[in-house]
Design a protein around this motif. Structure first.
Motif: not given
Length: 578
Positions: A443-456
């Motif tokens: 989709t080309g979607e972009k967003y930021d994620l904290s490292i703590a939540d990244l894997a899940s």
């Protein structure tokens, strides 16, 4: 090789003369000096010679190079063809630039590079546990079959004879009898079945093998879709009764639906093949049919056959039942090939390259550091390695691209071409905020994620991506699925790239099936202003029956077959096919 797109060939005059001598062709020699003089006619003065270019000067501009021309070893950073512009060339571009395929010097044979072979391995990893649950065991049988065994079942060999490759020599000697390279394994495996099955206690016998087969196609080869050698699994079982065999047929077909829909995110239609299209020598064939929107063509995804007792009679596969009576076993065979990979590429790929469904992507998430003066490899490595560790711990197939010879932009393009579902970008600001930038391939979607939540979060996102890709493909397929009841609407819908569901007088009417094929070809060519088509083409304009779908719409009383005008018994699905 004529289909190579990563190299040019230089042929010296001596090479050419040697070749022409070898093929005993006398060339016509043309003197360009004489031709030039003749063209000059009665001109009294020759044109002045051009001044020689100074050493090191730039070469004069030349005509625009062919779109596909590159130097040997040069990496193309983008596809040279758009999917809507030239679909066959786009497909060739995608599978080469994504490092799935390398061409070989024997036409119709291809090298499966690690990226595509890993996809096939992931299919095996999903499939094997499921057939083991059904009591199927893996085995391996020889590649070769004697002529006597291959020709034992008349209808079977007639169906394959044009495609059989034969070994006739050994070193300098000629074999007393030619040996066939397996086009399929019924005639290889069933003599062993005859030896192993004596009593009803020996049944059911359920075997599967992962192997290669050779079918010497004369139609235009297409990597994955139509090749002279391909990889597959083939299951072969023997049962006490027709009902038991039928259960196995449906179980195998359901697994094939699962491969396409649950792994590849490609919707399929399950159904029966007509008598004309069923497996040679079999009793009944079931199929899953996929659809390629860009070409408007269907493609047979996989088949599962109830062989009845035909092969049992030919190979004396008999057993003593509980009453001590001798009976012939009921058999099935079912197969899935590397064609699955080509179907997936055609359905999901875009103008950037592959778009891989997460469950069969060799790499599900790639981590790309944005190296700069503010963030050196030494500072990026620990941060990115920790992300990699957390993703792998969550069961996500991940890779950290720490190569220093390529810049981030090159890496983005490279992994987009290879279809990796998720890209994890890490820049200096991301490190400061203890986060990462996520980019979704399809989709080309972009967003930021904290490292703590990244894997899940990414674990959940992978399932969302699969569901989205499947829904999109199904919506596209369904928009090209039409029902008609009159012949006048048939060819116009084919020309729109549609799959056509029509009332039908029954799969046993092979003559009317052939009539539809020939008449649709004639009308399509006439509508296009074309006189004919190459008999070797693998993309004919003629329609063929794809299947009699299991899921049948209500058939109104009094419905007539669109071809024969006889009373309709069912709906049948037609389309142009690969």
């Amino acid at each position: 090789h004529p289909k190579r797109n990563d190299a040019s060939v230089i042929l010296t005059p001596d090479n050419l003369k040697t070749f022409l001598t070898a093929v005993k062709h006398e060339p016509t020699l043309v003197s360009f000096d004489a031709a030039a003089a003749a063209a000059a006619g009665d001109k009294k003065e020759a044109a002045p010679k051009k001044k020689a270019a100074a050493p090191g000067a730039a070469a004069p501009p030349t005509k625009k190079e062919n779109k596909k021309t590159t130097k040997k070893g040069e990496t193309l950073l983008a596809l040279q063809w758009k999917k809507t512009e030239n679909f066959p060339m786009w497909y060739s571009d995608v599978i080469v630039l994504s490092e799935m395929i390398a061409y070989y010097d024997i036409s119709g044979c291809y090298i499966l590079r690690p990226w595509s072979y890993k996809i096939w391995e992931l299919v095996q990893e999903w499939f094997n546990p499921k057939i083991i649950e059904l009591g199927v065991e893996n085995a391996y049988f020889p590649l070769f079959v004697s002529q006597d065994r291959l020709e034992k079942e008349k209808d079977h060999v007639e169906g394959f004879s044009p495609e059989v490759a034969w070994v006739t020599k050994s070193g300098d000697g000629t074999l007393s009898k030619p040996i066939a390279v397996r086009p399929t394994s019924e005639t290889i495996m069933y003599p062993a079945f005859s030896d192993w099955i004596q009593s009803h206690r020996d049944l059911p016998l359920k075997l599967n093998q992962w192997s290669n087969v050779v079918r010497w196609e004369f139609k235009d080869p297409t990597p994955f879709l139509r090749t002279r050698e391909f990889l597959w699994q083939e299951g072969h079982t023997a049962h006490v009764s027709h009902a038991d065999a039928d259960v196995m047929v449906q179980q195998a077909l359901e697994l094939y639906r699962g491969v396409y829909e649950e792994l590849l995110a490609v919707p399929v239609i399950k159904g029966f093949k007509t008598e004309k299209e069923k497996f040679a020598g079999g009793h009944q064939t079931t199929t899953v049919e996929a659809y390629i929107p860009m070409s408007g063509r269907a493609i047979q995804g996989a088949t599962s056959h109830n062989l009845g007792q035909n092969f049992g009679k030919m190979f004396d596969i008999t057993f003593q039942n509980e009453k001590g009576e001798s009976q012939i076993a009921w058999q099935t065979s079912w197969g899935l090939t590397t064609r699955t990979i080509g179907v997936m590429v055609m359905v999901h790929g875009d103008d950037k390259g592959l778009v891989l469904p997460p469950r069969i992507s060799p790499v599900q998430a790639v981590i790309v550091p944005i190296i700069s003066k503010q963030m050196t490899p030494e500072t990026a490595d620990p941060y990115c390695e920790e992300i990699l560790k957390s993703l792998k711990a969550a069961g996500i197939r991940s890779k950290y691209d720490d190569r220093t010879m390529y810049n981030p932009g090159w890496k983005y393009n490279h992994w987009e071409q290879k279809g990796v579902p998720i890209r994890v970008e890490v820049g200096p600001r991301d490190m400061d905020k203890n986060q990462a930038r996520i980019v979704i391939r399809h989709t080309g979607e972009k967003y930021d994620l904290s490292i703590a939540d990244l894997a899940s979060s990414l674990k959940t996102k992978l399932d969302e991506i699969h569901d989205s890709m499947f829904s999109q493909a199904k919506k596209e397929r369904d928009s090209h699925l039409v029902q008609i009841t009159e012949w006048k609407d048939f060819v116009p819908n084919l020309e729109k790239g549609n799959l056509v569901l029509t009332p039908w007088c029954g799969g046993e009417h092979q003559d009317w099936e052939e009539w539809v094929k020939e008449t649709s070809r004639e009308e399509s060519l006439k509508a296009r202003g074309e006189e004919g088509e190459d008999a070797r083409t693998s993309t004919s304009v003629a329609a063929k029956t794809l299947c009699i779908p299991f899921d049948q719409p209500e058939l109104p009383e009094g419905s007539k077959c669109i071809a024969s005008g006889m009373a309709a018994k069912c709906w049948v699905l037609w389309g142009r096919s690969y």
